[in-house]
Design a protein around this motif. Structure first.
Motif, PDB file in Angstrom:
ATOM      1  N   GLN A 299     -21.700   9.671   4.336  1.00 11.47           N
ATOM      2  CA  GLN A 299     -22.527   8.825   5.111  1.00 11.47           C
ATOM      3  C   GLN A 299     -22.488   7.207   4.198  1.00 11.47           C
ATOM      4  O   GLN A 299     -22.646   6.053   4.797  1.00 11.47           O
ATOM      5  N   ALA A 300     -22.327   7.488   2.760  1.00  5.32           N
ATOM      6  CA  ALA A 300     -22.373   6.282   2.158  1.00  5.32           C
ATOM      7  C   ALA A 300     -21.012   5.335   2.265  1.00  5.32           C
ATOM      8  O   ALA A 300     -21.116   4.265   2.367  1.00  5.32           O
ATOM      9  N   TYR A 301     -20.062   6.271   2.557  1.00  2.52           N
ATOM     10  CA  TYR A 301     -18.746   5.384   2.682  1.00  2.52           C
ATOM     11  C   TYR A 301     -18.693   5.012   4.029  1.00  2.52           C
ATOM     12  O   TYR A 301     -18.465   3.696   4.487  1.00  2.52           O
ATOM     13  N   LEU A 302     -19.372   5.724   5.041  1.00  5.85           N
ATOM     14  CA  LEU A 302     -19.304   5.143   6.595  1.00  5.85           C
ATOM     15  C   LEU A 302     -20.162   3.962   6.640  1.00  5.85           C
ATOM     16  O   LEU A 302     -19.800   2.920   7.182  1.00  5.85           O
ATOM     17  N   GLU A 303     -21.339   3.905   5.886  1.00  6.08           N
ATOM     18  CA  GLU A 303     -22.137   2.668   6.034  1.00  6.08           C
ATOM     19  C   GLU A 303     -21.314   1.531   5.476  1.00  6.08           C
ATOM     20  O   GLU A 303     -21.573   0.449   6.230  1.00  6.08           O
ATOM     21  N   SER A 304     -20.604   1.534   4.331  1.00  7.55           N
ATOM     22  CA  SER A 304     -20.001   0.368   3.772  1.00  7.55           C
ATOM     23  C   SER A 304     -18.767   0.010   4.778  1.00  7.55           C
ATOM     24  O   SER A 304     -18.513  -1.117   5.143  1.00  7.55           O
ATOM     25  N   ALA A 305     -17.994   0.924   5.329  1.00  9.95           N
ATOM     26  CA  ALA A 305     -17.081   0.691   6.398  1.00  9.95           C
ATOM     27  C   ALA A 305     -17.386   0.099   7.672  1.00  9.95           C
ATOM     28  O   ALA A 305     -16.447  -0.717   8.197  1.00  9.95           O
ATOM     29  N   ARG A 306     -18.666   0.277   7.982  1.00 16.94           N
ATOM     30  CA  ARG A 306     -19.041  -0.406   9.229  1.00 16.94           C
ATOM     31  C   ARG A 306     -19.840  -1.870   8.914  1.00 16.94           C
ATOM     32  O   ARG A 306     -20.399  -2.331  10.002  1.00 16.94           O
ATOM     33  N   GLN A 307     -20.011  -2.192   7.777  1.00 16.83           N
ATOM     34  CA  GLN A 307     -20.456  -3.560   7.633  1.00 16.83           C
ATOM     35  C   GLN A 307     -19.589  -4.838   8.342  1.00 16.83           C
ATOM     36  O   GLN A 307     -18.484  -4.423   8.593  1.00 16.83           O
ATOM     37  N   PRO A 308     -20.200  -5.654   8.956  1.00 17.54           N
ATOM     38  CA  PRO A 308     -19.475  -6.509   9.802  1.00 17.54           C
ATOM     39  C   PRO A 308     -18.312  -7.376   8.715  1.00 17.54           C
ATOM     40  O   PRO A 308     -18.644  -7.536   7.591  1.00 17.54           O
ATOM     41  N   ASN A 309     -17.175  -7.280   9.289  1.00 17.77           N
ATOM     42  CA  ASN A 309     -16.029  -7.618   8.859  1.00 17.77           C
ATOM     43  C   ASN A 309     -15.323  -6.861   7.835  1.00 17.77           C
ATOM     44  O   ASN A 309     -14.594  -7.373   7.005  1.00 17.77           O
ATOM     45  N   ALA A 310     -15.793  -5.778   7.792  1.00 19.79           N
ATOM     46  CA  ALA A 310     -15.374  -4.746   6.456  1.00 19.79           C
ATOM     47  C   ALA A 310     -13.892  -4.338   6.715  1.00 19.79           C
ATOM     48  O   ALA A 310     -13.198  -4.147   5.780  1.00 19.79           O
ATOM     49  N   GLU A 311     -13.529  -4.836   7.934  1.00 23.89           N
ATOM     50  CA  GLU A 311     -11.839  -4.345   8.126  1.00 23.89           C
ATOM     51  C   GLU A 311     -11.127  -5.281   7.414  1.00 23.89           C
ATOM     52  O   GLU A 311      -9.852  -4.849   6.821  1.00 23.89           O
TER      53      GLU A 311
END
Length: 305
Positions: free
Chosen positions: A199-211
């Motif tokens: 969940q911690a990794y997922l929250e970071s990965a879903r931040q705006p412009n994280a891609e």
């Protein structure tokens, strides 16, 4: 995102954006007994990959908060720091890490860093040795070391505009994608991956412009040959290397360390551990950091490999 008790989120502004970091400011780490004491600083820098952030070190750095001033930033493009919408470069991170250290630290400090960020930290320590007292690094690799080519069909696919974002949103920044990567690629033992990590990794990965940062990493835009630089390092250094790291093998780590035994005083291989021992075996990682902190401040004697 997980935040240890007694730690607060703060930030500094760098030329490329805001860098959020975590530091101990409250009970039980700061009290009348130690608030006025001058403490040495430990800076913890996370590695790169879909969903990376300062969380990567969050099971380790609280163990040092009573004795040291702790700084654990989300690097540019990761976690809750700024996510500029551009293709990230090596120079972006060398500049941002340097700015962060200059703004938050007085004098030389010990930096504890992971994987590709650890390799970038070596380059920064070569260019700005005045910023560093010592280095403790887990699996420091440029991912193109000794001329190796880490590109794959997947890497080629994410160089295609539009398709790269589709792959990120549907294959990387999902719960299944994060869990699969952690279990199959990052950890040696998938049973050590638990829900909070996912969940911690997922929250970071879903931040705006994280891609943008993640795709720059996966494309290889941030990779380089560390063997071309490592002989120039002068800062006392210890390396911890997971034997089952899938990104760069143990023998590459030994070769890199042996190129500069004057600076790299300790090389510790860990059995049954992958890329991030700080998450997979945090207690063992804490033990080695505690071992090396005083040893790196002493005059060099025998190199241990």
């Amino acid at each position: 995102m997980f935040q240890p008790p007694g730690f607060e989120q703060r930030s500094v502004i760098t030329p490329l954006g805001r860098v959020v970091y975590y530091t101990a400011i409250g009970s039980p780490w700061q009290d009348e007994m130690n608030v006025s004491q001058d403490k040495d600083t430990l800076v913890f820098l996370h590695g790169f990959g879909g969903g990376s952030s300062a969380y990567e070190w969050s099971k380790v750095y609280p163990a040092f908060a009573a004795e040291y001033r702790i700084l654990a930033p989300d690097l540019l493009g990761w976690g809750f720091s700024s996510h500029p919408a551009h293709n990230y470069t090596i120079e972006d991170y060398l500049t941002t890490i340097r700015e962060f250290l200059q703004q938050t630290c007085d004098g030389a400090v010990t930096v504890i860093a992971s994987s590709l960020t650890a390799a970038l930290t070596i380059r920064l320590a070569i260019a700005h040795p005045e910023l560093f007292k010592s280095l403790i690094l887990t699996t420091p690799a440029g991912l193109a070391d000794f001329g190796q080519d880490s590109r794959s069909l997947f890497t080629q696919l994410i160089t295609i505009p539009v398709l790269d974002r589709v792959i990120y949103s549907t294959g990387i920044a999902t719960e299944a994608g994060i869990r699969n990567f952690l279990e199959q690629r990052q950890f040696a033992n998938p049973n050590r991956v638990y829900e909070e990590i996912v969940q911690a990794y997922l929250e970071s990965a879903r931040q705006p412009n994280a891609e943008y940062a993640a795709l720059s990493f996966v494309r290889g835009d941030l990779s380089f040959d560390l063997s071309l630089y490592i002989q120039q390092l002068t800062i006392p250094t210890a390396i911890i290397w997971g034997q089952k790291s899938q990104f760069t093998g143990l023998e590459v780590g030994r070769r890199l360390a042996q190129m500069n035994p004057q600076a790299i005083r300790f090389f510790q291989a860990l059995e049954d551990v992958g890329l991030t021992p700080q998450l997979e075996l945090p207690g063992v990682t804490i033990g080695f950091i505690r071992k090396y902190l005083p040893l790196l401040s002493q005059s060099p004697t025998t190199v241990t490999y």
